[in-house]
Design a protein around this motif. Sequence first.
Motif, PDB file in Angstrom:
ATOM      1  N   ILE A  48       0.845  -1.208   0.000  1.00  0.00           N
ATOM      2  CA  ILE A  48       0.000   0.000   0.000  1.00  0.00           C
ATOM      3  C   ILE A  48       0.875   1.252   0.000  1.00  0.00           C
ATOM      4  O   ILE A  48       0.662   2.184  -0.788  1.00  0.00           O
ATOM      5  CB  ILE A  48      -0.933  -0.003   1.232  1.00  0.00           C
ATOM      6  CG1 ILE A  48      -1.943  -1.151   1.122  1.00  0.00           C
ATOM      7  CG2 ILE A  48      -1.647   1.347   1.389  1.00  0.00           C
ATOM      8  CD1 ILE A  48      -2.671  -1.467   2.428  1.00  0.00           C
ATOM      9  N   CYS A  49       1.879   1.279   0.881  1.00  0.00           N
ATOM     10  CA  CYS A  49       2.740   2.469   0.968  1.00  0.00           C
ATOM     11  C   CYS A  49       3.502   2.676  -0.330  1.00  0.00           C
ATOM     12  O   CYS A  49       3.692   3.805  -0.777  1.00  0.00           O
ATOM     13  CB  CYS A  49       3.713   2.342   2.142  1.00  0.00           C
ATOM     14  SG  CYS A  49       2.876   2.449   3.734  1.00  0.00           S
ATOM     15  N   LEU A  50       3.943   1.571  -0.924  1.00  0.00           N
ATOM     16  CA  LEU A  50       4.673   1.669  -2.188  1.00  0.00           C
ATOM     17  C   LEU A  50       3.780   2.249  -3.280  1.00  0.00           C
ATOM     18  O   LEU A  50       4.113   3.239  -3.932  1.00  0.00           O
ATOM     19  CB  LEU A  50       5.169   0.271  -2.583  1.00  0.00           C
ATOM     20  CG  LEU A  50       5.792   0.148  -3.969  1.00  0.00           C
ATOM     21  CD1 LEU A  50       7.081   0.952  -4.046  1.00  0.00           C
ATOM     22  CD2 LEU A  50       6.069  -1.332  -4.296  1.00  0.00           C
ATOM     23  N   ASN A  51       2.612   1.651  -3.457  1.00  0.00           N
ATOM     24  CA  ASN A  51       1.713   2.086  -4.530  1.00  0.00           C
ATOM     25  C   ASN A  51       1.175   3.492  -4.291  1.00  0.00           C
ATOM     26  O   ASN A  51       1.160   4.323  -5.199  1.00  0.00           O
ATOM     27  CB  ASN A  51       0.544   1.100  -4.658  1.00  0.00           C
ATOM     28  CG  ASN A  51       0.931  -0.151  -5.423  1.00  0.00           C
ATOM     29  OD1 ASN A  51       1.156  -0.092  -6.632  1.00  0.00           O
ATOM     30  ND2 ASN A  51       1.040  -1.271  -4.739  1.00  0.00           N
ATOM     31  N   PHE A  52       0.742   3.741  -3.064  1.00  0.00           N
ATOM     32  CA  PHE A  52       0.190   5.061  -2.775  1.00  0.00           C
ATOM     33  C   PHE A  52       1.280   6.130  -2.832  1.00  0.00           C
ATOM     34  O   PHE A  52       1.072   7.221  -3.376  1.00  0.00           O
ATOM     35  CB  PHE A  52      -0.501   5.085  -1.411  1.00  0.00           C
ATOM     36  CG  PHE A  52      -0.913   6.470  -1.013  1.00  0.00           C
ATOM     37  CD1 PHE A  52      -1.933   7.111  -1.683  1.00  0.00           C
ATOM     38  CD2 PHE A  52      -0.235   7.150  -0.003  1.00  0.00           C
ATOM     39  CE1 PHE A  52      -2.298   8.410  -1.345  1.00  0.00           C
ATOM     40  CE2 PHE A  52      -0.592   8.446   0.337  1.00  0.00           C
ATOM     41  CZ  PHE A  52      -1.628   9.076  -0.329  1.00  0.00           C
ATOM     42  N   GLY A  53       2.465   5.794  -2.268  1.00  0.00           N
ATOM     43  CA  GLY A  53       3.561   6.766  -2.245  1.00  0.00           C
ATOM     44  C   GLY A  53       3.969   7.195  -3.651  1.00  0.00           C
ATOM     45  O   GLY A  53       4.249   8.373  -3.894  1.00  0.00           O
ATOM     46  N   ILE A  83     -11.083  -1.747   3.598  1.00  0.00           N
ATOM     47  CA  ILE A  83     -11.320  -0.316   3.345  1.00  0.00           C
ATOM     48  C   ILE A  83     -10.887   0.497   4.574  1.00  0.00           C
ATOM     49  O   ILE A  83     -10.180   1.503   4.464  1.00  0.00           O
ATOM     50  CB  ILE A  83     -12.810  -0.059   3.007  1.00  0.00           C
ATOM     51  CG1 ILE A  83     -13.155  -0.720   1.667  1.00  0.00           C
ATOM     52  CG2 ILE A  83     -13.120   1.437   2.975  1.00  0.00           C
ATOM     53  CD1 ILE A  83     -14.637  -0.701   1.319  1.00  0.00           C
ATOM     54  N   GLU A  84     -11.296   0.025   5.745  1.00  0.00           N
ATOM     55  CA  GLU A  84     -10.941   0.740   6.977  1.00  0.00           C
ATOM     56  C   GLU A  84      -9.419   0.813   7.140  1.00  0.00           C
ATOM     57  O   GLU A  84      -8.859   1.867   7.466  1.00  0.00           O
ATOM     58  CB  GLU A  84     -11.567   0.019   8.181  1.00  0.00           C
ATOM     59  CG  GLU A  84     -11.272   0.723   9.491  1.00  0.00           C
ATOM     60  CD  GLU A  84     -11.792  -0.039  10.717  1.00  0.00           C
ATOM     61  OE1 GLU A  84     -12.362  -1.139  10.561  1.00  0.00           O
ATOM     62  OE2 GLU A  84     -11.611   0.496  11.832  1.00  0.00           O
ATOM     63  N   ASP A  85      -8.737  -0.303   6.900  1.00  0.00           N
ATOM     64  CA  ASP A  85      -7.292  -0.351   7.127  1.00  0.00           C
ATOM     65  C   ASP A  85      -6.513   0.516   6.127  1.00  0.00           C
ATOM     66  O   ASP A  85      -5.550   1.177   6.504  1.00  0.00           O
ATOM     67  CB  ASP A  85      -6.793  -1.801   7.038  1.00  0.00           C
ATOM     68  CG  ASP A  85      -7.271  -2.648   8.211  1.00  0.00           C
ATOM     69  OD1 ASP A  85      -7.831  -2.079   9.169  1.00  0.00           O
ATOM     70  OD2 ASP A  85      -7.077  -3.879   8.163  1.00  0.00           O
ATOM     71  N   VAL A  86      -6.933   0.500   4.880  1.00  0.00           N
ATOM     72  CA  VAL A  86      -6.212   1.299   3.872  1.00  0.00           C
ATOM     73  C   VAL A  86      -6.395   2.785   4.192  1.00  0.00           C
ATOM     74  O   VAL A  86      -5.451   3.572   4.146  1.00  0.00           O
ATOM     75  CB  VAL A  86      -6.695   0.963   2.442  1.00  0.00           C
ATOM     76  CG1 VAL A  86      -6.034   1.877   1.417  1.00  0.00           C
ATOM     77  CG2 VAL A  86      -6.400  -0.497   2.110  1.00  0.00           C
TER      78      VAL A  86
END
Length: 564
Positions: A48-53, A83-86
């Motif tokens: 998530i951090c990789l893709n979002f970053g 959804i909550e975690d992301v």
Amino acid sequence: MKAPKAPTNFIRDIIDEDIRTGKNGGRVHTRFPPEPNGYLHIGHAKSICLNFGIARDYNGKFNLRFDDTNPEKEEQEYVDSIIEDVRWLGADFEDRIFYGSDYFEQMYQWAVALIKKGKAYVCDLTAAEVSETRGTLDKPGRDSPYRNRGVEENLDLFARMRQGEFPDGSKTLRAKIDMRSPNLNLRDPIMYRIVHADHHRQGSQWCIYPTYDWAHGLEDSIEGITHSLCTLEFENHRPLYDWFLDELGIYHPQQIEFARLNLSHTVLSKRRLLELVQKKIVSGWDDPRMPTISGLRRRGYTPSSIRAFCDTIGVAKFNSTIDLVVLENSIREELNKTAPRVMAVLDPLKVVITNYPEDKTEEMEAVNNPEDPSGGSRRVPFSRELYIEREDFREVPPPKFFRLAPGKEVRLRYGYFIKCEKAVQDPKTGRIVELHCTHDPTTRGGNNPPDGRKVKGTIHWVSARHAFCAEVRLYDVLFTKKDPSDVEDGKDYLSNLNPKSLEVIPSAYLEPSLKGARPGERFQFERTGYFFVDPVDSAPGRPVFNRIVTLRDSWEKIEKSQKA
Ligand code: ATP
Ligand code: MG
């Protein structure tokens, strides 16, 4: 909040080059594609951090997409938790939540297009026969006897598969590629299976379901993903990803693989995490010992500490295992600066200060956080009877033990210097039940006395009369071995479970300011660790404290001392 740019890596290098050459018109669009068959874990946080970053730093877009193509293991509960975690991690997908299952009709039409091109066929082999004729790495596969069915027959059978005419497992749709390919993934891989099962989103509309390999590239293509980032296991699947998109002639995202996160003393597989939950080895997906996002959240980790961890570990092309200490250090570093420091005694030993008046109480000024100049201070009551930590006293002190022992003097933080005059034993058990000490009134506030006398040790304490009692939970690693899969013959990873991963202290003694602690607040208990008020089990006026981490890592110290 404008986050600092994440450190560069080989994927960012590829994107820089794509932007330089004008590929995709300079557009950057990533996605996080979980299958909703479990809760997210810290490995997913890396993705998530990789893709979002990347999307954030290149002014691009980031999608959350459920890869919900397998009806049998997927549930709405998992969708909601994901959804909550992301969101909690701060990866903003705006309004872009997508579901692979919403593309089923389009996928079906594309499958029909491949059949028409002579690139896909309906196969009647059973699952066992398919795997038997597939061959091995050194043995080529054998063509299915159904491989040369005509287009019309294939179209008819595929339509009837969809209509529900055939039982589960009786037919598949397969891509017609090459049964002799050195890459096993290209040996006529399965595109559709018959599964008569309700889908969490599509209900009973479908009884044929696409495989991951067939569906994933199509989902990426439909959403206009530019860089489809996945873990290394999919490197051998990339030729198939490319083959489907090229045969269909549709928009073609680029798949790039990176190393998955492995963490010591931890399992990161949804199948195993589910097993821990189902066998009630943990209290649920959000048990504070779980490496799930919800477990880490309940343990007391912050989103920023998890993002900092992901930045620290970076992104590479080879697999490795990150020590759990690295994750723990990310929260230590943050809470060192932000968490107010308070005093709490977890394993109490009573101290009576014999030369202190019985009915006197003093309010001692205590700094909330020396690392935080704006943190202010509070008052902590001091009286004749106190609790200290049992391990801060030794009847026979080992060398370099600077805490309390008979005849020894120590500093009570924000209190006084006290000297141990007598240790009172329980005559039956021999256990020390109480210490009689004297205090030096010239050391009020814990300051050095005018005579220049010094002490080396400073310990924490809580006034017995004013103490606030609360439940405290101490956590340790779930698995004793660094690699939980390292097992003797005939055993599985569960044999490496740590029987002492949770210690409950029903009634620790806390300074009275903690009476007002609210769920979700974090504190440093001086010398014993960082703690979080459990949002689930706390009630008004009755906080339950989870230890997030100790102040320093104990194994790190143990390992160093063993090396020395
Ligand atoms: P698990 O192996 O735990 O069952 P998974 O890969 O089956 O996980 P998915 O829901 O398919 O779970 O994963 C969603 C995304 O997260 C994928 O892009 C996957 O590559 C990535 N991912 C999963 N586990 C890790 C990990 N340990 N490190 C980094 N990325 C991961
Ligand atoms: Mg997967």
